[in-house]
Design an enzyme around this catalytic site. Sequence first.
Site, PDB file in Angstrom:
ATOM      1  N   GLY A   1      -2.161  -6.249   1.705  1.00  0.00           N
ATOM      2  CA  GLY A   1      -2.092  -7.521   2.435  1.00  0.00           C
ATOM      3  C   GLY A   1      -2.110  -8.716   1.502  1.00  0.00           C
ATOM      4  O   GLY A   1      -1.367  -9.681   1.686  1.00  0.00           O
TER       5      GLY A   1
ATOM      6  N   GLY B   1       0.803  -1.216   0.000  1.00  0.00           N
ATOM      7  CA  GLY B   1       0.000   0.000   0.000  1.00  0.00           C
ATOM      8  C   GLY B   1       0.834   1.263   0.000  1.00  0.00           C
ATOM      9  O   GLY B   1       0.613   2.164  -0.814  1.00  0.00           O
TER      10      GLY B   1
END
Length: 404
Positions: free
Chosen positions: A384, A361
Amino acid sequence: MNKKTVKDIDVQGKRALVRVDFNVPLSSKDPADTITVTDDTRIMAALPTLNYLLENGAALILCSHLGRPKSPEDTHLRMDPVAARLSDILGRPVTKLDEVVGESVTAAVADMQPGDIILLENTRFEAGEKKNNPELAQALADLADIFVGDAFGTAHRAHASTEGAAKAIQAKGGAAVAGFLLGKEIDALGRAISAPPKPYVAIMGGAKISDKIQVIDNLLAIADRVLIGGGMANTFFKAQGLEIGTSLCEDEAVPQAKKLMEEFGDQIFLPVDVRVADGFAADANYKDVAINEIPADMMALDIGPATIEAFAGLLSDAKLVIWNGPMGVTEFPAFANGTEGIGKMLAGQVDSGTEVIIGGGDSAAAVKKLGLAEKMSHVSTGGGASLELLEGKPLPGIVVLDDK
Ligand code: ADP
Ligand code: MG
């Protein structure tokens, strides 16, 4: 990962349950306000799949989670603003329903014609969503003939609207395939973990080594070189007995770092210099020092110029590069040099045929801020999920889909 996509099946006249990622930022948390979508990047990203399905005669039942509602009482997380924006973008009606499953949904779906679009309510309004409740998955599957998974960001979790609904549709003989967005992620990241072109160089950075030690371990088995920068490099410095001053360091991870150095020392490359600061702040005083000269009262917040050059050399012959985690505290301009230097170098490599994949991210945000995102071969949308994939873990939302 040889998974079927929408192109591999007949969608004409089918009702498609499409699990998209419409988890977009909203203008307000107050339900009394007129809430709008403030960034429609994720809606735009779903368009290739949605347009393909519409052009080929499918009816669309779209579903997504939005934020982290505790219950349907969190009305500020209803999907209405998303439906409004999607309808604007597509220039056709999008029927937003107020339930995820239930009588209103069953009735609306029964009348659907090719080209119709329904958006279900926030899937996380259902307590069974995150528990992958079989009844909820079945109720979703009952709505449609085929399942299309296009939400990479949640592919590492087996939820009712991802893995559960796909399985339930397969159980009744329907296809469960990837959309184009998920297909792109599978192609790009899949190459990074199986049969990658060589030389294959991984760059790891970011804050916490404990989050990524499994990824590093897995990559060391596949990649030719692993370059380590960012905050996690400090833990490796400490493992080598170097003074790291007040730098971020995870003492618990020092033994693991030591073990990796012993086992894979010739494949691991650490910074040779760092930019140290007298505090964790945008306006801190700083200087560039060799790694054996970190003052006891300063902290390393970026890789130094000699490291940028050394890393560039180690990247210059790469055919595939996977980059996860910034090289420094990019939130502060004075400590974004390393990330910028490596980013620009890699953007140039793409022009000469190297495949460069960005995962994570903060890394994605950093290359975007530097204006380099478009230049990369692939910027993953799932933080993730991309990490778990690189760790070598099977992602339930992908595993479940039909093989080619
Ligand atoms: P990603 O989201 O791409 O996986 P991470 O979340 O692991 O990346 O790491 C990003 C964070 O790491 C950023 O907030 C950045 O400020 C921090 N970081 C990078 N280098 C350092 C450093 N030397 N010291 C402290 N924090 C750092
Ligand atoms: Mg992060």
